[in-house]
Design a protein around this motif. Structure first.
Motif, PDB file in Angstrom:
ATOM      1  N   SER A  59      32.528  30.013  87.869  1.00  0.00           N
ATOM      2  CA  SER A  59      32.779  31.448  87.810  1.00  0.00           C
ATOM      3  C   SER A  59      31.558  32.162  87.266  1.00  0.00           C
ATOM      4  CB  SER A  59      33.998  31.763  86.938  1.00  0.00           C
ATOM      5  OG  SER A  59      33.794  31.372  85.595  1.00  0.00           O
ATOM      6  N   LEU A  60      31.353  33.367  87.777  1.00  0.00           N
ATOM      7  CA  LEU A  60      30.207  34.185  87.388  1.00  0.00           C
ATOM      8  C   LEU A  60      30.696  35.584  87.034  1.00  0.00           C
ATOM      9  CD1 LEU A  60      27.036  34.452  87.290  1.00  0.00           C
ATOM     10  CD2 LEU A  60      27.215  35.411  89.590  1.00  0.00           C
ATOM     11  N   THR A  61      30.307  36.061  85.869  1.00  0.00           N
ATOM     12  CA  THR A  61      30.563  37.445  85.459  1.00  0.00           C
ATOM     13  C   THR A  61      29.343  37.953  84.710  1.00  0.00           C
ATOM     14  OG1 THR A  61      31.615  36.707  83.387  1.00  0.00           O
ATOM     15  CG2 THR A  61      33.069  37.128  85.255  1.00  0.00           C
ATOM     16  N   GLN A  74      25.534  20.939  90.261  1.00  0.00           N
ATOM     17  CA  GLN A  74      25.326  19.736  89.447  1.00  0.00           C
ATOM     18  C   GLN A  74      26.609  19.295  88.751  1.00  0.00           C
ATOM     19  OE1 GLN A  74      22.090  20.718  86.805  1.00  0.00           O
ATOM     20  NE2 GLN A  74      20.550  20.662  88.436  1.00  0.00           N
ATOM     21  N   GLU A  75      27.544  20.216  88.577  1.00  0.00           N
ATOM     22  CA  GLU A  75      28.830  19.893  87.967  1.00  0.00           C
ATOM     23  C   GLU A  75      29.880  19.490  89.004  1.00  0.00           C
ATOM     24  OE1 GLU A  75      29.610  19.753  84.752  1.00  0.00           O
ATOM     25  OE2 GLU A  75      27.557  20.245  84.168  1.00  0.00           O
ATOM     26  N   GLY A  76      29.512  19.467  90.290  1.00  0.00           N
ATOM     27  CA  GLY A  76      30.428  19.029  91.336  1.00  0.00           C
ATOM     28  C   GLY A  76      31.537  20.008  91.641  1.00  0.00           C
ATOM     29  N   VAL A  77      31.235  21.312  91.631  1.00  0.00           N
ATOM     30  CA  VAL A  77      32.278  22.308  91.852  1.00  0.00           C
ATOM     31  C   VAL A  77      32.767  22.269  93.298  1.00  0.00           C
ATOM     32  CG1 VAL A  77      31.331  23.788  90.053  1.00  0.00           C
ATOM     33  CG2 VAL A  77      30.683  24.185  92.432  1.00  0.00           C
ATOM     34  N   ASP A  78      34.035  22.655  93.488  1.00  0.00           N
ATOM     35  CA  ASP A  78      34.570  22.809  94.842  1.00  0.00           C
ATOM     36  C   ASP A  78      35.048  24.230  95.113  1.00  0.00           C
ATOM     37  OD1 ASP A  78      37.011  23.007  93.494  1.00  0.00           O
ATOM     38  OD2 ASP A  78      37.617  20.967  93.962  1.00  0.00           O
ATOM     39  N   THR A  79      34.985  25.101  94.105  1.00  0.00           N
ATOM     40  CA  THR A  79      35.408  26.492  94.245  1.00  0.00           C
ATOM     41  C   THR A  79      34.468  27.378  93.443  1.00  0.00           C
ATOM     42  OG1 THR A  79      37.723  25.810  94.429  1.00  0.00           O
ATOM     43  CG2 THR A  79      37.313  28.130  93.906  1.00  0.00           C
ATOM     44  N   ARG A  80      34.147  28.545  94.005  1.00  0.00           N
ATOM     45  CA  ARG A  80      33.333  29.520  93.284  1.00  0.00           C
ATOM     46  C   ARG A  80      34.088  30.843  93.236  1.00  0.00           C
ATOM     47  NH1 ARG A  80      28.304  28.443  97.213  1.00  0.00           N
ATOM     48  NH2 ARG A  80      27.505  26.480  96.365  1.00  0.00           N
ATOM     49  N   LEU A  81      33.995  31.525  92.096  1.00  0.00           N
ATOM     50  CA  LEU A  81      34.567  32.865  92.010  1.00  0.00           C
ATOM     51  C   LEU A  81      33.608  33.765  91.243  1.00  0.00           C
ATOM     52  CD1 LEU A  81      35.967  33.853  89.043  1.00  0.00           C
ATOM     53  CD2 LEU A  81      37.442  31.921  89.584  1.00  0.00           C
ATOM     54  N   VAL A  82      33.667  35.039  91.584  1.00  0.00           N
ATOM     55  CA  VAL A  82      32.847  36.059  90.938  1.00  0.00           C
ATOM     56  C   VAL A  82      33.735  37.248  90.610  1.00  0.00           C
ATOM     57  CG1 VAL A  82      30.867  37.619  91.168  1.00  0.00           C
ATOM     58  CG2 VAL A  82      30.801  35.355  92.249  1.00  0.00           C
ATOM     59  N   LEU A  83      33.617  37.771  89.404  1.00  0.00           N
ATOM     60  CA  LEU A  83      34.204  39.062  89.058  1.00  0.00           C
ATOM     61  C   LEU A  83      33.078  40.080  89.184  1.00  0.00           C
ATOM     62  CD1 LEU A  83      36.431  38.163  85.962  1.00  0.00           C
ATOM     63  CD2 LEU A  83      37.073  38.281  88.380  1.00  0.00           C
ATOM     64  N   ALA A  84      33.160  40.909  90.211  1.00  0.00           N
ATOM     65  CA  ALA A  84      32.025  41.741  90.614  1.00  0.00           C
ATOM     66  C   ALA A  84      32.391  43.213  90.568  1.00  0.00           C
ATOM     67  CB  ALA A  84      31.583  41.373  92.030  1.00  0.00           C
ATOM     68  N   SER A  85      31.469  44.027  90.083  1.00  0.00           N
ATOM     69  CA  SER A  85      31.629  45.474  90.189  1.00  0.00           C
ATOM     70  C   SER A  85      31.376  45.889  91.638  1.00  0.00           C
ATOM     71  CB  SER A  85      30.664  46.194  89.245  1.00  0.00           C
ATOM     72  OG  SER A  85      29.328  45.807  89.515  1.00  0.00           O
ATOM     73  N   ASP A 132      27.392  42.711  96.056  1.00  0.00           N
ATOM     74  CA  ASP A 132      28.528  42.068  96.722  1.00  0.00           C
ATOM     75  C   ASP A 132      28.080  41.352  97.993  1.00  0.00           C
ATOM     76  OD1 ASP A 132      30.024  43.111  94.690  1.00  0.00           O
ATOM     77  OD2 ASP A 132      30.861  44.759  95.857  1.00  0.00           O
ATOM     78  N   SER A 133      27.126  41.937  98.696  1.00  0.00           N
ATOM     79  CA  SER A 133      26.565  41.271  99.872  1.00  0.00           C
ATOM     80  C   SER A 133      25.890  39.964  99.488  1.00  0.00           C
ATOM     81  CB  SER A 133      25.561  42.190 100.570  1.00  0.00           C
ATOM     82  OG  SER A 133      26.180  43.357 101.060  1.00  0.00           O
ATOM     83  N   MET A 193      36.255  37.959  93.761  1.00  0.00           N
ATOM     84  CA  MET A 193      35.674  37.350  94.953  1.00  0.00           C
ATOM     85  C   MET A 193      35.716  35.833  94.779  1.00  0.00           C
ATOM     86  SD  MET A 193      32.377  39.909  95.435  1.00  0.00           S
ATOM     87  CE  MET A 193      32.031  39.359  97.114  1.00  0.00           C
ATOM     88  N   CYS A 194      36.056  35.120  95.852  1.00  0.00           N
ATOM     89  CA  CYS A 194      36.224  33.674  95.724  1.00  0.00           C
ATOM     90  C   CYS A 194      35.962  33.011  97.063  1.00  0.00           C
ATOM     91  CB  CYS A 194      37.638  33.356  95.230  1.00  0.00           C
ATOM     92  SG  CYS A 194      37.869  31.658  94.648  1.00  0.00           S
ATOM     93  N   THR A 195      35.609  31.726  97.012  1.00  0.00           N
ATOM     94  CA  THR A 195      35.353  30.977  98.242  1.00  0.00           C
ATOM     95  C   THR A 195      36.635  30.599  98.963  1.00  0.00           C
ATOM     96  OG1 THR A 195      35.202  28.975  96.882  1.00  0.00           O
ATOM     97  CG2 THR A 195      33.133  30.042  97.504  1.00  0.00           C
ATOM     98  N   ARG A 196      37.778  30.744  98.310  1.00  0.00           N
ATOM     99  CA  ARG A 196      39.069  30.439  98.935  1.00  0.00           C
ATOM    100  C   ARG A 196      40.142  31.272  98.248  1.00  0.00           C
ATOM    101  NH1 ARG A 196      42.126  27.254  95.492  1.00  0.00           N
ATOM    102  NH2 ARG A 196      40.981  26.140  93.853  1.00  0.00           N
TER     103      ARG A 196
END
Length: 273
Positions: free
Chosen positions: A10-12, A39-50, A56-57, A253-256
């Motif tokens: 997650s990114l904020t 490097q942490e082996g993530v399978d999902t990404r999410l962002v809390l975006a203004s 956003d692009s 915003m999220c990959t799924r």
């Protein structure tokens, strides 16, 4: 703030100074953050975006995060958070001297303080996995330290059951709610309609703590903020119906598709989902 919890990245709070836009700085910084996640082996990404078209692009192109849910920050009076016609709101503290009514046991809730590093952490983690989509014990330790404890205004909730010895709390936790002097949320309820009661209850506890001599609270009872997903129809209608106003909007915003955010209120400040 770029972190990984249970293979969810997650990114904020991701900014570039306005005078340095369109120089590739944001893309380079985002690439470093994404590399840490890989490097942490993530399978999902999410962002809390203004709402910022260029940023956003970037999240769509580079992180493959798609806008899923509008998020809304509401401001209003804590004093307005009352449940009309419900008396004591049908919530009882575990160990309370009052006797719960027996006429509508199914609607009663029992509340217990959230203690830092307390016994509920595994159960809270399971709730988060089911509703939010992943557990984040480190964040709950922080919230419990900030808003919990025996004198704080953070609670876990259990449904009431009728047994041979009277009305008692069920073993299963059905939700939690946090509020403090500098922050509010998160709030989670297995049943969406329980959210207003939980929120009103902890808000009432905070007001009582502010009025108690020697408690050390610096509570400002005139205004507070709740961060609410746009799919949370129950809480949005409840707060707006009590005169609260939307003061800021942002994006989940999220990959799924992830989570059941109709039964969830986020943390504010807006650093964490």
């Amino acid at each position: 703030r770029s972190v990984v919890r249970e293979r969810v990245w997650s990114l904020t709070e991701f900014f570039v100074l306005p005078g340095h836009h369109r120089q590739g700085i944001g893309g380079a910084l985002l690439a470093r953050c994404l590399e840490d996640g890989e490097q942490e082996g993530v399978d999902t990404r999410l962002v809390l975006a203004s709402h910022h078209p260029a940023a956003d692009s970037l999240y769509i192109r580079k992180a493959h995060c798609i806008p899923r849910v509008p998020m809304m920050l509401l401001a209003g009076s804590i004093g307005s958070l009352r449940i009309a016609g419900e008396g004591e709101m049908d919530i009882f503290e575990v160990g309370d001297h009052r006797n719960p009514p027996t006429s509508h046991v199914a609607s009663l809730l029992f509340a217990e303080p959230v203690l830092p590093g307390g016994e509920f952490q595994d159960e809270i983690a399971d709730l988060d996995r089911g509703i939010v989509g992943y557990a984040r014990p480190q964040e709950h330790i922080h919230w419990a330290n900030e808003m919990g404890g025996a004198q704080g205004a953070a609670r876990i909730f259990r449904r009431a059951v009728q047994g041979p010895d009277g009305i008692t709390p069920s073993p299963e936790i059905v939700g939690y709610a946090y509020i403090g002097t500098e922050s509010s949320g998160p709030v989670l309820a297995l049943k969406p309609d329980d959210q207003p009661r939980m929120m009103a209850y902890v808000a009432g506890l905070a007001q009582k703590a502010a009025q108690a001599p020697g408690e050390g609270w610096l509570w400002q009872p005139t205004e507070q903020y709740w961060a609410v997903p746009g799919t949370n129809e129950v809480v949005l209608k409840w707060l707006l119906g009590r005169g609260w106003q939307i003061v800021f909007q942002y994006l989940f915003m999220c990959t799924r598709p992830m989570g059941q955010l109709d039964r969830y209120v986020c943390c504010n400040p807006l650093y964490v989902l």
